[in-house]
Design a protein around this motif. Structure first.
Motif, PDB file in Angstrom:
ATOM      1  N   GLN A   6     -70.077   8.400  13.355  1.00  0.00           N
ATOM      2  CA  GLN A   6     -69.470   9.278  12.053  1.00  0.00           C
ATOM      3  C   GLN A   6     -70.705  10.920  12.494  1.00  0.00           C
ATOM      4  O   GLN A   6     -72.110  10.287  12.582  1.00  0.00           O
ATOM      5  CB  GLN A   6     -70.898   9.045  11.514  1.00  0.00           C
ATOM      6  N   PRO A   7     -70.216  11.167  13.062  1.00  0.00           N
ATOM      7  CA  PRO A   7     -70.703  12.711  14.118  1.00  0.00           C
ATOM      8  C   PRO A   7     -71.641  13.275  12.799  1.00  0.00           C
ATOM      9  O   PRO A   7     -72.308  14.295  13.874  1.00  0.00           O
ATOM     10  CB  PRO A   7     -69.371  12.814  14.121  1.00  0.00           C
ATOM     11  N   GLU A   8     -71.221  13.058  11.539  1.00  0.00           N
ATOM     12  CA  GLU A   8     -71.779  14.797  11.202  1.00  0.00           C
ATOM     13  C   GLU A   8     -73.377  13.250  10.190  1.00  0.00           C
ATOM     14  O   GLU A   8     -73.025  12.255   9.441  1.00  0.00           O
ATOM     15  CB  GLU A   8     -71.519  15.198   9.958  1.00  0.00           C
ATOM     16  N   VAL A  21     -64.762  12.830   5.460  1.00  0.00           N
ATOM     17  CA  VAL A  21     -65.737  12.467   6.319  1.00  0.00           C
ATOM     18  C   VAL A  21     -65.473  12.384   7.311  1.00  0.00           C
ATOM     19  O   VAL A  21     -64.718  11.091   7.100  1.00  0.00           O
ATOM     20  CB  VAL A  21     -66.963  11.146   5.356  1.00  0.00           C
ATOM     21  N   LYS A  22     -66.190  11.942   8.596  1.00  0.00           N
ATOM     22  CA  LYS A  22     -65.233  11.609   9.984  1.00  0.00           C
ATOM     23  C   LYS A  22     -66.136  10.411  10.219  1.00  0.00           C
ATOM     24  O   LYS A  22     -67.009  10.051   9.967  1.00  0.00           O
ATOM     25  CB  LYS A  22     -65.461  12.952  10.830  1.00  0.00           C
ATOM     26  N   PHE A  74     -60.865   7.836  11.462  1.00  0.00           N
ATOM     27  CA  PHE A  74     -60.224   6.667   9.735  1.00  0.00           C
ATOM     28  C   PHE A  74     -61.236   7.937   9.638  1.00  0.00           C
ATOM     29  O   PHE A  74     -62.242   7.555   8.458  1.00  0.00           O
ATOM     30  CB  PHE A  74     -60.865   5.485  10.391  1.00  0.00           C
ATOM     31  N   HIS A  75     -60.693   8.797   9.141  1.00  0.00           N
ATOM     32  CA  HIS A  75     -61.997   9.869   7.939  1.00  0.00           C
ATOM     33  C   HIS A  75     -61.486  10.067   7.017  1.00  0.00           C
ATOM     34  O   HIS A  75     -60.660   9.524   6.488  1.00  0.00           O
ATOM     35  CB  HIS A  75     -61.248  11.451   8.825  1.00  0.00           C
ATOM     36  N   LEU A  76     -62.984   9.797   6.052  1.00  0.00           N
ATOM     37  CA  LEU A  76     -62.648   9.647   5.070  1.00  0.00           C
ATOM     38  C   LEU A  76     -62.308  10.921   3.784  1.00  0.00           C
ATOM     39  O   LEU A  76     -62.692  12.035   3.883  1.00  0.00           O
ATOM     40  CB  LEU A  76     -63.765   8.967   4.006  1.00  0.00           C
ATOM     41  N   PHE A  90     -70.645   4.855   4.912  1.00  0.00           N
ATOM     42  CA  PHE A  90     -70.175   4.066   5.728  1.00  0.00           C
ATOM     43  C   PHE A  90     -69.120   3.583   6.454  1.00  0.00           C
ATOM     44  O   PHE A  90     -68.062   3.463   5.444  1.00  0.00           O
ATOM     45  CB  PHE A  90     -71.340   2.525   5.717  1.00  0.00           C
ATOM     46  N   CYS A  91     -68.853   4.180   8.049  1.00  0.00           N
ATOM     47  CA  CYS A  91     -67.369   3.408   8.387  1.00  0.00           C
ATOM     48  C   CYS A  91     -67.989   1.859   9.208  1.00  0.00           C
ATOM     49  O   CYS A  91     -69.028   2.239   9.672  1.00  0.00           O
ATOM     50  CB  CYS A  91     -67.205   4.740   9.045  1.00  0.00           C
ATOM     51  N   ALA A  92     -66.776   1.531   9.007  1.00  0.00           N
ATOM     52  CA  ALA A  92     -67.214   0.589   9.786  1.00  0.00           C
ATOM     53  C   ALA A  92     -65.693  -0.569  10.538  1.00  0.00           C
ATOM     54  O   ALA A  92     -64.565  -0.331   9.709  1.00  0.00           O
ATOM     55  CB  ALA A  92     -68.053  -1.053   8.718  1.00  0.00           C
ATOM     56  N   VAL A  93     -66.206  -1.055  11.493  1.00  0.00           N
ATOM     57  CA  VAL A  93     -64.782  -1.477  11.897  1.00  0.00           C
ATOM     58  C   VAL A  93     -65.051  -2.423  12.297  1.00  0.00           C
ATOM     59  O   VAL A  93     -66.400  -2.972  12.702  1.00  0.00           O
ATOM     60  CB  VAL A  93     -64.949  -0.672  13.648  1.00  0.00           C
ATOM     61  N   ARG A  94     -63.792  -3.660  12.531  1.00  0.00           N
ATOM     62  CA  ARG A  94     -63.886  -5.165  12.749  1.00  0.00           C
ATOM     63  C   ARG A  94     -62.718  -5.073  13.850  1.00  0.00           C
ATOM     64  O   ARG A  94     -61.484  -4.604  13.347  1.00  0.00           O
ATOM     65  CB  ARG A  94     -63.966  -6.055  12.386  1.00  0.00           C
ATOM     66  N   ASP A  95     -63.186  -6.123  15.108  1.00  0.00           N
ATOM     67  CA  ASP A  95     -62.212  -6.111  16.382  1.00  0.00           C
ATOM     68  C   ASP A  95     -60.971  -7.211  15.755  1.00  0.00           C
ATOM     69  O   ASP A  95     -61.475  -8.581  15.350  1.00  0.00           O
ATOM     70  CB  ASP A  95     -62.463  -6.063  17.348  1.00  0.00           C
TER      71      ASP A  95
END
Lengths: 118, 113
Positions: A6-8, A21-22, A74-76, A90-95
């Protein structure tokens, strides 16, 4: 390995204006992607998720997110921000790949503080 | 999520003390997780369990241990607390049927002096 950025650290927006929100991600296979929100002194609350299908996902409280595979993002987004949207996101990822050390686990970004000014 | 509870909600302890944080869920989920949250670092996974007999280390398991007493209960222990374990701790649950969305408890704020 899977990762999320999350770059910001902070995003500031005026009430009534659109907000973004990026989030960018990295996985070996196809991703499950999530957005969560945390209000002060509370646990994380689920907002929305992307698994497959339409790249534009709609979630709770008028939020939506756009999955972009080529940009691994996956920007909000929300068309019109409210003061009550001020929180930590919070952004989250699952493989999705079966097996392996990352199977079933979510990896979270470091969070973005959203402040909506009246 | 009210179906995921954590006790205590706040705890202040001293260096070297043993601490146990408890998590209970009524969602019937088979998967449970412990995370810690530090400002600017997001959530880091400490341990996770996919069922009662399956426990796995996460990213930052050193200094912590866990016990899955039943499907609904997952406890986190700090055998000898140290000040840099001061953080907000969250328990979460999930299930394959829910598309792996995780449901979080309200958190435990732990301060180690």
């Amino acid at each position: 390995a899977q990762s999320v950025a999350q770059p910001e650290d902070q995003v500031n927006v005026a009430e009534g204006n659109p907000l973004t929100v990026k989030c960018t991600y990295s996985v070996s296979g196809n991703p499950y992607l999530f957005w969560y929100v945390q209000y002060p002194n509370r646990g994380l609350q689920f907002l929305l998720k992307y698994i497959t299908g339409d790249n534009l996902v709609k979630g709770s409280y008028g939020f939506e997110a756009e999955f972009n595979k080529s940009q691994t993002s996956f920007h909000l987004k929300k068309p019109s921000a409210l003061v009550s949207d001020s929180a930590l996101y919070f952004c989250a990822v699952r493989d999705l790949r079966a097996g392996g050390t990352s199977y079933g686990k979510l990896t979270f970004g470091q969070g973005t503080i959203l402040t909506v000014h009246p | 999520d009210a179906d995921v509870t954590q006790t205590p909600r706040n705890r202040i302890t001293k260096t070297g003390k043993r601490i146990m944080l408890e998590c209970s869920q009524t969602k019937g989920h088979d998967r449970m997780y412990w995370y810690r949250q530090d400002p600017g670092l997001g959530l880091q996974l400490i341990y996770y369990s996919f069922d009662v007999k399956d426990i796995n280390k996460g990213e930052i398991s050193d200094g912590y241990s866990v016990s899955r007493q039943a499907q609904a209960k997952f406890s986190l222990s700090l055998e000898s607390a140290i000040p840099n374990q001061t953080a907000l701790y969250f328990c979460a649950t999930s299930d394959l049927r829910t598309g792996n969305e995780q449901f979080f408890g309200p958190g435990t704020r732990l301060t180690v002096l």
